[in-house]
Design a protein around this motif. Structure first.
Motif: not given
Lengths: 433, 477
Positions: B339-364
């Motif tokens: 499947f599409d390279l853009i889709l693959r990149v989006v999936i991994l970038v999403t996972l990447f950002a989710a980990a950072y968001i999780a830490e921020v929300i954990r702080g909250g």
């Protein structure tokens, strides 16, 4: 008292797995465990099938094969006959060097800018705001590329530094000059900076593939010893002060202990700086095509270092500013009421308390900087990603192994940094209750 | 006693008009003295920075002001600018469409523009929940969209239809702002169809999967609770997507409403940055919330998995994730899936950002007082109700600055996709422009242009987060 513990003791029913909170968490965990294991099994099965289809296996044996490519910046000996494993180590060292100096420079810039941004001087405050906003809101990649272009394409060629016979006759100057007391030459090939040289170095011990340079080991040992001795002197002074109320004068002792041993050692080994120069003949006319002596710092390194330091410095400045602002005004006012001057108030009252707020974001900035060194790819800096995850990967075609190894190494570095900084954090943390 | 002095006593009967403060204590002079020249150190700082600014301006301004806007090549630019030199903005004028759309077909520019305009409509209920200013925002966006369409697309039918659509949406937002939530929910599918084109039935069939999810949830939730309801609905939806959707799409493929398909390799420039950035931002938020809750969970297994995932992602650079997307993902998926390279990149970038968001929300979450949890328990709310009604809104409010700075970082990091061969605006498109014989050797202007646009977007986001913080501030100080 009707306590909740008097739960009906009837037998276990299957529906309790869902409705009873005591068991529901087990149910959920078991289901999740099964799903995770299924997922992993699916991934591994896919991987095995895919590898089989491509006739590949998983093996790290390629690390011991000849690498066959050159790395410009190398901290330990390396030739293109060395192994892929050694190339990866060179890359790792290059990553660490940039990260180390980047963290230091970024901290200096960040503290400086963060404090200046709070300055009462309107112009200075605005300038610092412009700097912080510009660097925080523009991609790091752009800064790396821009710094690289500025440092490499605008610098003169080495031959512009040459002195020709005509110039001596007419008294003209060469097109380009070295800077900083004639010691550093900035050319389009890189920065030539003075290198340390010893006339009477200590021998080097060879231990198979490793070699230990006794000269630098001696320098490090003497420095560590001096610091240790200095701490002893200071502790002694504090004890005397606590006993008698009079603090013995220590500054000259400290100075002597810190400086004398290393100077004696360096003089004994015949230390001098190896300044990059063009070889000249008797009349002072330059020969050759390039500088000799000194150390050549690649543009890729300096561009990466400068861009990373400035970029991370902007973030650290914000952390420092937030930390200083978090200290209530009453603290400063109390210090002024006691008659402390602003400088001492900052050092003794505000900064120690602000550190508590500053250090956690500082840790994550150091981590970010270390991970961002991987952007050296934009200027062809051969760090861990450039060697193991770049040329080695392309040459051997072992994507899976290279990527796994690279991720593992980055992960280890990150964990080490964060645990070290957490130890430091707990040391400076405000001790309360 | 007092009588003796009575005749000499002087009592003022009317107030004197207040005198002006001394000239050094008022107006511009006071401001200057206080802000620029208080003390010798301050004065020195002012003079040094003034000198610095003037030197910089003296170097940059002539080049900047002497810029050339109309030329066909760098050489022509240099000739027009003359010996003193000047910026060659003509390259931006000639190649702006590549910086914005990449290689997207020119006659289809209305599609990304409409998708971009609709994005703000979809965001309005989220950004300005229940406010009239939401309708104002939509009005402005509608006007801007129609204007840019009219400038770019000379097909009058397109413009009129889209103007009507935007007017309808504006009317809807004015009459019933709450209904806009449906636009928000449908937007991802509309945008996908607009951008990639093809038959409309493909996104519709995918949308059906969410229908299956909701149906499963509605059926199961009253009997087995939220977790089981969601799980069973999700499993049903997955079964549908994996095994049934193909038939549905196949059966409906030939039916009329369809747009010409645009391949992922034609995406580029800021269009690509927006597609990756916005999708990853939106998808990473819910995943991040779940990860943060997982990290604070009492269940050992869930906690271990969340911590492991977050720490792993945060420990490796984004670049390695992108390389995983381009090199390794093919190993982990069933053979012949491609499947599409853009889709693959989006999936991994999403996972990447989710980990950072999780830490921020954990702080909250950690910053919330214990009393809030106890209050939720005292009200007899179950875990999900408590999270939804009491805990999460407050935790999210506290973590707004962190979340937005993660988003800004994510948006800036979309420039890294050039390393896996996508045409990001910063490196990918600029390389193409510089490869053109006409513009060979140009480097400042494209970087300044791209940097400026990134600055505008990121600065705007950070100012918006400050506004949001102010708006949501409920503590009474």
């Amino acid at each position: 008292m009707a306590m909740a513990s008097e739960a009906p003791k009837d037998g276990f029913r299957l529906s309790m797995l869902i409705y009873d909170t005591r068991f529901r968490s087990f149910t959920i965990q078991v289901i999740v465990l099964i799903l995770v294991l299924l997922g992993i099994a699916w991934l591994v099965d896919n991987t095995i099938q895919n590898l089989a289809a491509k006739d590949k296996d998983i093996s790290f044996g390629f690390l011991w094969n000849r690498a066959g490519y050159d790395i410009e910046q190398q901290l330990i000996p390396y030739t293109n006959d060395s192994t892929h494993g050694r190339a990866a180590i060179i890359g790792l060292l290059n990553t660490l060097v940039v990260a180390f100096w980047g963290c230091i420079f970024a901290t200096v810039i960040g503290v400086f800018v963060g404090v200046l941004r709070l300055s009462k001087n309107w112009l200075v405050g605005r300038l610092m705001t412009v700097y912080v906003e510009a660097f925080r809101n523009v991609p790091l990649l752009l800064w790396i590329i821009v710094v690289f272009v500025v440092t490499s394409e605008t610098a003169p060629q080495p031959k512009d530094f040459k002195v020709t016979a005509e110039m001596i006759q007419t008294g003209a100057e060469p097109a380009a000059q070295k800077v900083l007391f004639d010691s550093i030459a900035i050319t389009n090939r890189g920065w030539f900076i003075p290198g340390p040289l010893f006339e009477r170095p200590l021998p080097t011990i060879n231990l198979g593939s490793m070699s230990i340079n006794l000269t630098w080991l001696a320098v490090v040992i003497v420095l560590v010893g001096s610091f240790w001795a200095n701490r002893r002197v200071l502790r002694h002074a504090r004890l005397v002060q606590e006993d008698t109320g009079i603090r013995p004068v220590t500054w000259w002792k400290s100075l002597l202990i810190l400086i004398a041993p290393i100077v004696i050692l360096l003089v004994a080994m015949g230390f001098h700086l190896d300044i990059p120069v063009f070889p000249t003949d008797d009349a002072g006319v330059s020969k050759g095509f390039n500088f000799q002596g000194g150390i050549l710092v690649q543009h890729s390194f300096s561009a990466l270092l400068i861009a990373l330091s400035l970029y991370t410095g902007a973030f650290i400045a914000e952390a420092v500013r937030a930390g200083v602002l978090a200290i209530s005004r009453g603290q400063t006012e109390a210090a002024y009421a006691l008659g402390l001057r602003p400088g001492r108030t900052m050092n003794l009252i505000v900064l120690p308390q602000a550190l508590r707020v500053i250090i956690p974001p500082l840790i994550s900035q150091y981590l970010n900087l270390t991970k961002n060194t991987s952007l050296g790819i934009a200027v062809s800096y051969l760090d861990l990603r450039g060697t193991l995850g770049g040329i080695t990967l392309n040459q051997t075609g072992r994507e899976l192994e290279c990527m796994l190894l690279m991720m593992a190494i980055y992960l280890t570095i990150s964990l080490i940094i964060s645990s070290l900084m957490n130890v430091f954090n707990s040391a400076v943390k405000l001790k309360e209750r | 006693m007092s009588d003796t002095h009575a005749e000499t006593a002087f009592i003022r009967t009317e107030m004197l008009a207040p005198a002006l403060p001394p000239v050094t204590e008022r107006g511009a002079i006071k401001w200057l003295r206080e802000n620029l020249f208080a003390g010798w150190l301050n004065t020195a700082l002012t003079l040094v920075s003034l000198l610095l600014v003037l030197m910089l301006l003296a170097k940059i301004m002539p080049w900047w002001l002497n810029g050339v806007w109309n030329a066909n090549s760098l050489g022509e630019c240099r000739t027009i600018a003359g010996p003193e030199g000047g910026a060659c903005w003509a390259v931006i004028k000639a190649r702006w469409h590549q910086y914005i759309f990449g290689f997207y077909p020119q006659d289809a520019y209305w599609r990304p523009i409409l998708a971009f305009g609709l994005m703000f409509v979809a965001l309005a209920p989220v950004l300005y929940y229940g406010l009239r200013s939401g309708a104002k925002l939509i009005g402005v966006v509608a006007v801007l969209t129609v204007i840019s369409l009219a400038l770019l697309d000379h097909n009058i039918v397109h413009v009129l239809v889209i103007a009507a659509l935007m007017a309808g949406l504006f009317a809807l937002s004015w009459v019933a702002p709450k209904r806009l939530v449906y636009v928000t929910l449908l937007y991802p599918f509309i945008a996908f169809w607009l951008l990639w084109g093809g038959s409309i039935w493909k996104p519709v069939a995918t949308l059906l999967g969410f229908g299956v999810l909701v149906l499963g949830y509605r059926l199961v939730q009253p009997r087995l609770g939220v977790v089981m309801g969601t799980a069973i609905g999700f499993v049903a939806a997955c079964v549908y997507w994996l095994f049934l959707q193909g038939f549905v799409t196949g059966a409906l493929a030939g039916l009329p409403p369809s747009l010409p398909a645009v391949g992922s390799d034609q995406f580029g420039g800021f269009l690509l940055a927006f597609v990756i950035g916005v999708t990853a931002i939106i998808c990473s938020l819910p995943i991040g919330v779940l990860l943060a809750l997982g990290r604070r969970s009492d269940m050992v297994l869930i906690k271990t998995l969340s911590v492991g995932f977050i720490e792993f992602i945060r420990g490796v650079p984004l670049i390695t994730m992108l390389f995983t997307a381009s090199l390794l993902l093919q190993y982990f998926l069933p053979p012949q899936t491609n499947f599409d390279l853009i889709l693959r990149v989006v999936i991994l970038v999403t996972l990447f950002a989710a980990a950072y968001i999780a830490e921020v929300i954990r702080g909250g979450l950690a910053a919330l007082p214990r009393g809030q949890y106890e209050a939720a328990d005292a009200l007899g709310l179950d875990y999900w109700q408590a999270q939804r009604l009491i805990i999460m809104p407050q935790a999210l409010k506290i973590s707004i600055p962190g979340i937005v700075s993660t988003f800004i970082g994510l948006f800036k990091d979309t420039t890294l996709v050039s390393f896996v061969g996508l045409l990001d605006p910063l490196r990918g498109v600029t390389q193409i422009v510089r490869a053109d014989i006409n513009w060979k050797g140009i480097y400042w202007e494209p970087y300044i242009f791209v940097g400026f646009i990134f600055f505008l977007i990121c600065f705007g986001m950070s100012r918006y987060s400050m506004y949001l913080e102010q708006k949501l501030k409920t503590d009474h100080r």
